[in-house]
Write a protein that holds these residues in place. Structure first.
Motif, PDB file in Angstrom:
ATOM      1  N   ALA A 288       0.694  -1.156   0.026  1.00  0.00           N
ATOM      2  CA  ALA A 288       0.109  -0.023  -0.179  1.00  0.00           C
ATOM      3  C   ALA A 288       0.860   1.241   0.124  1.00  0.00           C
ATOM      4  O   ALA A 288       0.532   2.134  -0.594  1.00  0.00           O
ATOM      5  CB  ALA A 288      -1.082  -0.112   1.152  1.00  0.00           C
ATOM      6  N   PHE A 291       1.928   1.608  -3.607  1.00  0.00           N
ATOM      7  CA  PHE A 291       1.073   1.946  -4.339  1.00  0.00           C
ATOM      8  C   PHE A 291       0.636   3.495  -4.391  1.00  0.00           C
ATOM      9  O   PHE A 291       0.455   4.159  -5.295  1.00  0.00           O
ATOM     10  CB  PHE A 291      -0.373   1.093  -4.181  1.00  0.00           C
ATOM     11  CG  PHE A 291      -1.208   0.901  -5.529  1.00  0.00           C
ATOM     12  CD1 PHE A 291      -0.340   0.648  -6.831  1.00  0.00           C
ATOM     13  CD2 PHE A 291      -2.583   1.106  -5.594  1.00  0.00           C
ATOM     14  CE1 PHE A 291      -1.296   0.400  -7.834  1.00  0.00           C
ATOM     15  CE2 PHE A 291      -3.278   0.851  -6.513  1.00  0.00           C
ATOM     16  CZ  PHE A 291      -2.814   0.455  -7.749  1.00  0.00           C
ATOM     17  N   LEU A 292       0.974   3.964  -3.042  1.00  0.00           N
ATOM     18  CA  LEU A 292       0.556   5.401  -2.778  1.00  0.00           C
ATOM     19  C   LEU A 292       1.608   6.316  -3.321  1.00  0.00           C
ATOM     20  O   LEU A 292       1.268   7.300  -3.861  1.00  0.00           O
ATOM     21  CB  LEU A 292       0.189   5.671  -1.189  1.00  0.00           C
ATOM     22  CG  LEU A 292      -0.052   7.147  -0.768  1.00  0.00           C
ATOM     23  CD1 LEU A 292      -1.080   7.576  -1.501  1.00  0.00           C
ATOM     24  CD2 LEU A 292      -0.391   7.266   0.543  1.00  0.00           C
ATOM     25  N   SER A 295       1.280   6.722  -7.088  1.00  0.00           N
ATOM     26  CA  SER A 295      -0.107   6.963  -7.554  1.00  0.00           C
ATOM     27  C   SER A 295      -0.232   8.338  -8.182  1.00  0.00           C
ATOM     28  O   SER A 295      -0.941   8.418  -9.189  1.00  0.00           O
ATOM     29  CB  SER A 295      -1.194   7.159  -6.278  1.00  0.00           C
ATOM     30  OG  SER A 295      -0.950   8.118  -5.284  1.00  0.00           O
ATOM     31  N   GLY A 308      -5.148   8.588   2.652  1.00  0.00           N
ATOM     32  CA  GLY A 308      -4.654   8.119   1.226  1.00  0.00           C
ATOM     33  C   GLY A 308      -3.965   6.699   1.411  1.00  0.00           C
ATOM     34  O   GLY A 308      -4.267   5.988   0.671  1.00  0.00           O
ATOM     35  N   LEU A 309      -3.289   6.471   2.844  1.00  0.00           N
ATOM     36  CA  LEU A 309      -2.742   5.179   2.930  1.00  0.00           C
ATOM     37  C   LEU A 309      -3.852   4.191   2.954  1.00  0.00           C
ATOM     38  O   LEU A 309      -3.570   3.036   2.412  1.00  0.00           O
ATOM     39  CB  LEU A 309      -1.875   5.271   3.928  1.00  0.00           C
ATOM     40  CG  LEU A 309      -0.734   3.983   4.222  1.00  0.00           C
ATOM     41  CD1 LEU A 309      -0.121   3.847   2.770  1.00  0.00           C
ATOM     42  CD2 LEU A 309       0.233   4.385   5.223  1.00  0.00           C
ATOM     43  N   GLU A 311      -6.973   4.313   1.679  1.00  0.00           N
ATOM     44  CA  GLU A 311      -7.610   3.941   0.225  1.00  0.00           C
ATOM     45  C   GLU A 311      -6.622   3.230  -0.621  1.00  0.00           C
ATOM     46  O   GLU A 311      -7.026   2.476  -1.155  1.00  0.00           O
ATOM     47  CB  GLU A 311      -7.758   5.427  -0.202  1.00  0.00           C
ATOM     48  CG  GLU A 311      -8.611   6.355   0.415  1.00  0.00           C
ATOM     49  CD  GLU A 311      -8.820   7.586  -0.323  1.00  0.00           C
ATOM     50  OE1 GLU A 311      -8.238   7.995  -0.992  1.00  0.00           O
ATOM     51  OE2 GLU A 311      -9.753   8.649   0.348  1.00  0.00           O
ATOM     52  N   SER A 312      -5.246   3.420  -0.303  1.00  0.00           N
ATOM     53  CA  SER A 312      -4.399   2.679  -1.230  1.00  0.00           C
ATOM     54  C   SER A 312      -4.518   1.200  -0.857  1.00  0.00           C
ATOM     55  O   SER A 312      -4.115   0.357  -1.646  1.00  0.00           O
ATOM     56  CB  SER A 312      -2.827   3.139  -0.870  1.00  0.00           C
ATOM     57  OG  SER A 312      -1.940   2.681  -1.792  1.00  0.00           O
ATOM     58  N   THR A 313      -4.477   0.922   0.672  1.00  0.00           N
ATOM     59  CA  THR A 313      -4.818  -0.325   0.826  1.00  0.00           C
ATOM     60  C   THR A 313      -5.962  -1.115   0.322  1.00  0.00           C
ATOM     61  O   THR A 313      -5.871  -2.098  -0.103  1.00  0.00           O
ATOM     62  CB  THR A 313      -4.690  -0.398   2.625  1.00  0.00           C
ATOM     63  OG1 THR A 313      -3.418   0.200   3.265  1.00  0.00           O
ATOM     64  CG2 THR A 313      -4.824  -1.840   2.983  1.00  0.00           C
ATOM     65  N   ALA A 315      -7.339  -0.182  -2.416  1.00  0.00           N
ATOM     66  CA  ALA A 315      -7.196  -0.432  -3.762  1.00  0.00           C
ATOM     67  C   ALA A 315      -6.274  -1.602  -4.139  1.00  0.00           C
ATOM     68  O   ALA A 315      -6.551  -2.509  -5.185  1.00  0.00           O
ATOM     69  CB  ALA A 315      -6.510   1.005  -4.508  1.00  0.00           C
ATOM     70  N   ARG A 364      -3.226   3.544 -13.816  1.00  0.00           N
ATOM     71  CA  ARG A 364      -3.960   2.884 -12.824  1.00  0.00           C
ATOM     72  C   ARG A 364      -5.707   3.042 -13.289  1.00  0.00           C
ATOM     73  O   ARG A 364      -6.078   1.891 -12.930  1.00  0.00           O
ATOM     74  CB  ARG A 364      -3.803   3.667 -11.348  1.00  0.00           C
ATOM     75  CG  ARG A 364      -2.494   3.359 -10.648  1.00  0.00           C
ATOM     76  CD  ARG A 364      -2.565   3.973  -9.293  1.00  0.00           C
ATOM     77  NE  ARG A 364      -3.630   4.607  -8.841  1.00  0.00           N
ATOM     78  CZ  ARG A 364      -3.640   4.298  -7.406  1.00  0.00           C
ATOM     79  NH1 ARG A 364      -2.946   4.100  -6.513  1.00  0.00           N
ATOM     80  NH2 ARG A 364      -4.957   4.620  -6.948  1.00  0.00           N
TER      81      ARG A 364
END
Length: 487
Positions: A288, A291-292, A295, A308-309, A311-313, A315, A364
């Motif tokens: 995550a 990915f963040l 992003s 945001g982290l 949300e990244s998890t 995603a 993405r």
């Protein structure tokens, strides 16, 4: 492949001048653990590297390790260690963190302390041209008045440079134009080398010039680094190298923007300074974090937030769940025309986004559009096996660059916990509890729960679910079976 060139201020084609694309990335200064701002740069260089390879462009990638400079000497002295002992710990940690974030290792790692002869030779060459000169204390400096193009990368105007004004620290004010140190005479107790220049050690800037030209040759294809290195470091590299060789040092320059943390500049005084290990020990997943940090495209500032982290998890979890759904199969033969078109569009949009200055956000988005369309078709019963074959191929392409589908997160966090224990650092008890069960243990308990439900032993099934929940394991029942994930 098109990439913004800091030198020209334009997006330009990026291609090797011959053979493999020769690229040099300024690596870590190993005086402490790497923070997330450092790793944003290394991750975007990794995205570039992976994209080039996916596009069929071979790469000769060199990254330096600065294992001698002002900060290292200062911190090693404070720790009562010689610089080799001091830097090894942090170099090892850096490469462990690189692996945790799934960053590919360059073809060559160049340590400054292993290239002292090349630095001495370069300084001697500059001295022969009267561009390097020796000061009273035995240090050697670069005479920037002899390089009229000074400032061409950072676009700073340095007219009226005072010839002979010097600065002897490795890092200095962004608007200071002074003759900078190539070789530093030793202070009492400092690590030094005996050379034809006299005893001393290299200045920070000469290290990269000497190593880049030795390993990649003059006029190599791409030089990359964080935007904070543009001046003075990269400006000084250009001056040294081009004054010595009379050819362009690098044809293309890539600089990655800073990040903010919760809207503020990251600093220890703000309490928002995080190493990768800090975040892993808080229970955040390495995938995550990766990915963040990738992003937002590299030329845009990223605001790193804990929302945001999260949300990244989610995603990453969504991608992995979708991937597993496709792998399970059970779809009827044939192909649905609408999904065939959605798959074709996703591949075209993904490729075009990366080819256009590494637009990771659009790349993405192209894949998540496909995930939505394919999930909807699977739910409606219209997804076919022919579609799945193509979808899995596109997911493999995507993961060849973004590298988040394989779940090694628990192993990365366990390694961070083991490191914290060895260093006598506190760890979050809830994070430790979440990792107390291996994946195999969880799979066994999930299977036992499924069997308990089949035999209508609901008390046991509920007890297993609650026990897993207490350990941070979430279960999700679906028509495709039971899925689990760690918090």
């Amino acid at each position: 492949m098109n990439l913004y060139n800091t030198m020209s201020g334009q997006i330009e084609p990026l291609a090797p001048s011959s053979g493999a694309l020769r690229m040099y990335c300024c690596g870590p200064t190993v005086y402490d653990y790497g923070h997330i701002g450092n790793f944003r740069t290394f991750l975007h260089v990794d995205i570039l590297r992976r994209t080039l390879l996916q596009f069929g462009i071979p790469v000769q990638h060199v990254m330096n390790v600065t294992d001698v400079d002002d900060k290292i000497i200062r911190n090693a002295a404070a720790a009562s260690q010689d610089i080799n002992t001091f830097t090894k710990k942090f170099e090892d940690a850096f490469f462990e963190d690189m692996a945790s974030l799934n960053i590919q290792r360059p073809e060559q790692i160049a340590r400054a302390t292993e290239h002292i002869p090349e630095m001495v030779e370069l300084i001697q060459h500059l001295a022969a041209k009267d561009i390097a000169y020796r000061a009273e204390d035995g240090s050697w400096y670069f005479r920037i008045a002899r390089f009229p193009a000074y400032g061409k990368l950072s676009k700073k105007d340095f007219e009226g440079i005072e010839d002979g004004a010097r600065v002897d620290v490795d890092e200095y004010e962004k608007d200071a134009a002074r003759d900078f140190a190539l070789w530093k005479a030793p202070k009492p107790g400092e690590h030094s080398w005996d050379t034809a220049l006299g005893p001393g050690r290299p200045g920070w800037h000469i290290e990269c010039s000497a190593m880049a030209m030795k390993l990649l040759g003059p006029g190599f294809d791409l030089h990359a680094g964080g935007e904070d290195l543009m001046f003075p470091h990269h400006e000084n590299e250009i001056a040294q190298s081009e004054a010595a060789g009379d050819v362009p040092f690098a044809r293309h320059w890539m600089h990655v923007r800073f990040l903010l943390v919760e809207g503020k500049k990251m600093s220890k005084s703000e309490g928002n300074f995080y190493t990768l290990r800090d975040l892993l020990l808080k229970g955040h997943r390495a995938s995550a974090i990766r990915f963040l940090l990738i992003s937002v495209p590299y030329r845009h500032q990223l605001n790193f937030t804990f929302d945001g982290l999260t949300e990244s998890t989610n995603a990453v979890e969504r991608l992995r769940t979708f991937h597993q759904r496709m792998l399970k199969g059970g779809f009827a033969e044939g192909a649905d025309d609408a999904i065939t078109e959605a798959t074709r569009k996703a591949e075209a949009d993904y490729t075009a986004a990366l080819a256009n200055d590494l637009n990771t956000a659009e790349a993405r988005a192209a894949i998540f559009d496909l995930v939505r369309a394919a999930n909807a078709a699977a739910d409606a019963g219209t997804l076919r096996s022919g579609n799945v074959t193509e979808i899995l191929r596109i997911l493999a392409l995507f993961d060849g660059v973004f590298a988040v589908l394989e779940d090694n997160d628990a192993a990365m966090t366990r390694a961070a916990i083991a490191w914290a224990d060895s260093e006598g650092r506190e760890t979050d008890a809830s994070v430790v509890a979440t990792l107390s069960l291996s994946d195999a243990d969880i799979d066994a308990l999930v299977a036992e729960r499924t069997q308990a439900k089949k035999t209508r032993n609901f008390a046991r099934a509920d007890a297993i679910r609650n026990d897993l929940l207490e350990k941070g394991i979430l279960l999700e029942d679906s028509k495709d079976g039971v899925r689990w994930k760690r918090k």
